[in-house]
Design an enzyme around this catalytic site. Structure first.
Site, PDB file in Angstrom:
ATOM      1  N   LYS A 290       0.835  -1.211   0.000  1.00 51.60           N
ATOM      2  CA  LYS A 290       0.000   0.000   0.000  1.00 51.60           C
ATOM      3  C   LYS A 290       0.867   1.257   0.000  1.00 51.60           C
ATOM      4  O   LYS A 290       0.587   2.234  -0.713  1.00 51.60           O
ATOM      5  CB  LYS A 290      -0.926  -0.002   1.220  1.00 51.60           C
ATOM      6  CG  LYS A 290      -1.724   1.286   1.423  1.00 51.60           C
ATOM      7  CD  LYS A 290      -2.657   1.545   0.232  1.00 51.60           C
ATOM      8  CE  LYS A 290      -3.360   2.911   0.360  1.00 51.60           C
ATOM      9  NZ  LYS A 290      -4.304   2.944   1.463  1.00 51.60           N
TER      10      LYS A 290
ATOM     11  N   CYS B 195      -3.724   9.563   2.308  1.00 51.37           N
ATOM     12  CA  CYS B 195      -2.828   8.526   1.794  1.00 51.37           C
ATOM     13  C   CYS B 195      -1.551   9.086   1.185  1.00 51.37           C
ATOM     14  O   CYS B 195      -0.475   8.944   1.745  1.00 51.37           O
ATOM     15  CB  CYS B 195      -3.562   7.667   0.753  1.00 51.37           C
ATOM     16  SG  CYS B 195      -4.770   6.531   1.466  1.00 51.37           S
TER      17      CYS B 195
END
Length: 416
Positions: free
Chosen positions: A212, A266
């Site tokens: 990720k 993010c």
């Protein structure tokens, strides 16, 4: 293998609530847990406390069927999904306090056999830290059945969805699942298979965590290239939007679009977790972060040049506060920091903010003098300088004739 019928989702934000709703609409009993009583009350009324297309349909439907409820206290469950924040500390390391708080809430509910999944984006080793932390709280349990103690299964499954498309991508995107043990990995795979139509890729927990981070660092590096191009192009007198469009006609070139910086939970955060894990080996990733973090200051300089044309008491319309188009999410938004810094650097200028997806300014802006939230028409009409920060559809569709006679600083290239 265990049969999972009841799931507790801890953290009902932009990832947790959609995950809870999609599980509830696929036949599981889901209890959402959040520290904010207002959010809990809204969800129990079938309402969504933030903007995300199609989420309201899933929440309202599952609440009305009784398959989704919300509470502030972690219940007993067959599986627990942690979707809590993992911000970074001042030294850019990960703040794991929210994960540990969630663990303290669920630890007393464990009896053995439960699955605990960390969805929060985390540095490599965080899932193992969570597992060890839980066992520290519950030494009567184990991760592998040692000493015949009941097992708690711990795994990582990072969210990989785009705000504004969460309810689509939750179902269609591939998922990566990595457990502390093979059995934990398999249990997590079975749970996500309830709703995931994409492929589910199995690995270990640390690799799942790193995957990720790498996905977002890859995008960050590409955005930094585009942002650097925009600054170079301005200096040499080239239209960066035309430049990128022409370059992208090459079959192996796909340059992203520049903007005022990078925001969100993010891309603006995750690359720092790689840097903190291996600072000497991540020089390019660090430079990309620094390039994107520096872009708001460059935008402010462009506004200052515009003020020199108009006068020290110019009125600036700042269009957009969200970190991306057509959502209300202000987390790590460069637009918010730009508006705040404009108020500091240009105290004589009024800044009129138009953000169609929020009803009030965030706390960091609401107390500032000469900063006010206005509707789009009023902000533009009263402005000498129009600063476009977010490419919301409402801004794209406005009659561009209202910009006549105004100095325009377009950081998104929608008014070329």
């Amino acid at each position: 293998m265990n049969t999972i019928r009841k799931v507790a989702v801890i953290g009902l934000g932009y990832i947790g609530l959609p995950t809870a709703a999609i599980l509830a609409t696929n036949g599981l009993e889901v209890i959402g847990v959040d520290v904010k009583q207002d959010n809990v009350d809204a969800i129990n009324r079938g309402e969504v406390p933030f903007v995300e297309p199609d989420l309201n349909i899933h929440v309202a439907g599952s609440v009305s069927m009784g398959s989704l409820t919300a509470t502030t206290v972690t219940p007993a469950a067959d599986a627990f999904i942690l979707a809590v924040p993992t911000p970074f500390n001042p030294d850019k390391t990960a703040d794991l306090s929210y994960i540990e708080a969630a663990a303290r809430g669920l630890a007393p509910r464990l009896v053995g056999g439960e699955l605990v999944i960390l969805e929060s984006t985390s540095p490599p080793g965080t899932t193992q830290h969570l597992a060890d932390y839980l066992i520290g709280l519950r030494p009567d349990l184990s991760l592998d059945g040692a000493d015949n103690k009941p097992i708690v299964h711990v795994a990582h499954c990072p969210e990989r969805v785009l705000p504004g498309r969460v309810m689509i991508e939750l179902v269609t995107n591939d998922r990566i699942v990595g457990g502390i043990t093979d059995e934990a990995t398999e249990l997590a795979r079975q749970l996500y298979q309830v709703f995931c139509q994409g492929d589910i890729h199995l690995t270990d927990a640390a690799t799942a965590e790193m995957a990720k981070l790498v996905e977002n660092a890859y995008r960050d590096v590409n955005i930094a290239f585009a942002n650097e191009l925009s600054m170079v192009s301005e200096k040499v007198g080239i239209d960066v939007w035309e430049l990128i469009e022409l370059a992208n006609h090459h079959p192996r070139v796909n340059i992203l679009q520049p903007g005022p910086g990078v925001g969100g939970h993010c891309i603006a955060v995750d690359p720092w977790f790689i840097v903190s894990a291996a600072p000497n080996e991540s020089k390019l990733i660090r430079q990309a972060r620094e390039t994107n973090d520096a872009k708001p200051a460059w935008v402010i300089d462009q506004v200052k040049l515009a003020v020199k044309q108009v006068g020290d008491t110019a009125t600036v319309a700042a269009l957009g506060l969200a970190f991306k188009a057509n959502i209300d999410d202000l987390r790590e938004s460069p637009a918010v920091s730009i508006v705040r810094q404009l108020n500091i650097d240009l105290p004589e200028c009024a800044v009129l903010v138009a953000e169609p997806h929020v009803s009030e300014l965030p706390e960091t802006l609401s107390s500032l003098t000469n900063v006010a939230l206005k509707d789009l028409g009023t902000a533009v009409a009263e402005a000498d300088i129009v600063l476009l920060l977010v490419d919301h559809d409402e801004f794209k569709e406005m009659d561009k004739s209202v910009l006549d006679g105004k100095v325009v600083v377009d950081t998104r290239g929608i008014w070329r």
